[in-house]
Design a protein around this motif. Structure first.
Motif, PDB file in Angstrom:
ATOM      1  N   THR A  99       2.689  -6.912  12.587  1.00 23.68           N
ATOM      2  CA  THR A  99       3.926  -7.128  13.338  1.00 23.68           C
ATOM      3  C   THR A  99       3.923  -6.317  14.623  1.00 23.68           C
ATOM      4  O   THR A  99       4.251  -6.835  15.692  1.00 23.68           O
ATOM      5  CB  THR A  99       5.150  -6.773  12.474  1.00 23.68           C
ATOM      6  OG1 THR A  99       5.094  -7.559  11.275  1.00 23.68           O
ATOM      7  CG2 THR A  99       6.447  -7.060  13.204  1.00 23.68           C
ATOM      8  N   ALA A 100       3.534  -5.064  14.530  1.00 25.74           N
ATOM      9  CA  ALA A 100       3.557  -4.213  15.717  1.00 25.74           C
ATOM     10  C   ALA A 100       2.521  -4.631  16.754  1.00 25.74           C
ATOM     11  O   ALA A 100       2.811  -4.665  17.950  1.00 25.74           O
ATOM     12  CB  ALA A 100       3.337  -2.760  15.314  1.00 25.74           C
ATOM     13  N   LEU A 128      12.063  -3.013  13.079  1.00 23.15           N
ATOM     14  CA  LEU A 128      12.147  -3.732  11.805  1.00 23.15           C
ATOM     15  C   LEU A 128      10.836  -3.668  11.041  1.00 23.15           C
ATOM     16  O   LEU A 128      10.839  -3.546   9.812  1.00 23.15           O
ATOM     17  CB  LEU A 128      12.559  -5.184  12.040  1.00 23.15           C
ATOM     18  CG  LEU A 128      14.041  -5.355  12.319  1.00 23.15           C
ATOM     19  CD1 LEU A 128      14.332  -6.734  12.873  1.00 23.15           C
ATOM     20  CD2 LEU A 128      14.843  -5.111  11.059  1.00 23.15           C
ATOM     21  N   ALA A 129       9.727  -3.762  11.744  1.00 18.21           N
ATOM     22  CA  ALA A 129       8.435  -3.655  11.070  1.00 18.21           C
ATOM     23  C   ALA A 129       8.317  -2.294  10.398  1.00 18.21           C
ATOM     24  O   ALA A 129       7.905  -2.192   9.240  1.00 18.21           O
ATOM     25  CB  ALA A 129       7.303  -3.848  12.071  1.00 18.21           C
ATOM     26  N   SER A 133       8.592  -1.856   6.290  1.00 20.20           N
ATOM     27  CA  SER A 133       7.380  -1.377   5.620  1.00 20.20           C
ATOM     28  C   SER A 133       7.644  -0.183   4.721  1.00 20.20           C
ATOM     29  O   SER A 133       6.836   0.125   3.857  1.00 20.20           O
ATOM     30  CB  SER A 133       6.323  -1.021   6.653  1.00 20.20           C
ATOM     31  OG  SER A 133       6.647   0.186   7.303  1.00 20.20           O
ATOM     32  N   LEU A 134       8.753   0.502   4.910  1.00 22.01           N
ATOM     33  CA  LEU A 134       9.049   1.659   4.074  1.00 22.01           C
ATOM     34  C   LEU A 134       9.293   1.262   2.623  1.00 22.01           C
ATOM     35  O   LEU A 134       8.928   1.984   1.706  1.00 22.01           O
ATOM     36  CB  LEU A 134      10.270   2.412   4.617  1.00 22.01           C
ATOM     37  CG  LEU A 134      10.065   3.075   5.981  1.00 22.01           C
ATOM     38  CD1 LEU A 134      11.374   3.671   6.471  1.00 22.01           C
ATOM     39  CD2 LEU A 134       8.984   4.135   5.918  1.00 22.01           C
ATOM     40  N   SER A 139       3.085  -3.459   2.747  1.00 18.46           N
ATOM     41  CA  SER A 139       3.254  -3.536   4.188  1.00 18.46           C
ATOM     42  C   SER A 139       2.839  -2.266   4.908  1.00 18.46           C
ATOM     43  O   SER A 139       2.757  -2.238   6.113  1.00 18.46           O
ATOM     44  CB  SER A 139       4.718  -3.824   4.525  1.00 18.46           C
ATOM     45  OG  SER A 139       5.097  -5.070   4.016  1.00 18.46           O
ATOM     46  N   ASN A 140       2.592  -1.204   4.162  1.00 17.57           N
ATOM     47  CA  ASN A 140       2.293   0.062   4.801  1.00 17.57           C
ATOM     48  C   ASN A 140       1.185   0.760   4.017  1.00 17.57           C
ATOM     49  O   ASN A 140       1.323   1.014   2.821  1.00 17.57           O
ATOM     50  CB  ASN A 140       3.557   0.934   4.827  1.00 17.57           C
ATOM     51  CG  ASN A 140       3.405   2.147   5.700  1.00 17.57           C
ATOM     52  OD1 ASN A 140       2.342   2.737   5.802  1.00 17.57           O
ATOM     53  ND2 ASN A 140       4.491   2.522   6.337  1.00 17.57           N
TER      54      ASN A 140
END
Length: 154
Positions: A99-100, A128-129, A133-134, A139-140
């Motif tokens: 996303t980033a 938002l990304a 992701s948290l 996602s992270n």
């Protein structure tokens, strides 16, 4: 084929790591345990990077942004809301990095193409990304590495 700087750095680090194991600086049992712990995470990172790169090369995000522009019909608030949805979906199904790195530039070009400031769109996408992701382990990368220490629950 030209090898990029990043590839050279990674290759150098692999050589240093192998040197540490071969010289005994890092005991083989510790290296094995570390390898077992990070192999699934690295496998996931490689797989999701390939998926993200294929999506980028196939212009998936460009096509989606064009659709968003069409659906927004010149209404900035609606377009911004659609960009928020794109950022969340991209982060949930791909990753924070996708996303980033891939979606944010597309969103900036989208905003510029309709003649509005790209800053609110870019910031919303990156924030938002990062926020999404948290809560999502996949996602992270940090979440994947920390998951065993935090227990089995979400």
């Amino acid at each position: 084929m030209r090898i990029g700087t990043g590839t050279g750095i990674v290759a150098g680090l692999v050589v240093v790591a192998l040197g540490c194991v071969l010289t005994g600086f890092l005991p083989r049992t510790d290296a094995g345990a570390l390898g077992e712990r990070i192999a699934p995470v690295l496998g996931f990172v490689v797989a999701i990077t390939i998926v993200a790169e294929l999506a980028r090369d196939a212009a998936v995000f460009d096509v989606v942004s064009q659709r968003l522009a069409r659906w927004g019909r010149g209404r900035v608030v609606v377009l911004w809301a659609l960009v928020v949805v794109l950022a969340v979906v991209s982060t949930v199904f791909l990753s924070l990095d996708t996303t980033a790195v891939i979606v944010t530039p597309v969103v900036v070009v989208l905003a510029q193409s309709i003649g509005v400031s790209p800053l609110p769109f870019a910031l919303a996408t990156v924030w938002l990304a990062n926020t999404a992701s948290l809560a999502l382990p996949v996602s992270n990368l940090t979440n994947l590495l920390a998951a065993p220490a935090m227990g089995e629950g979400p």
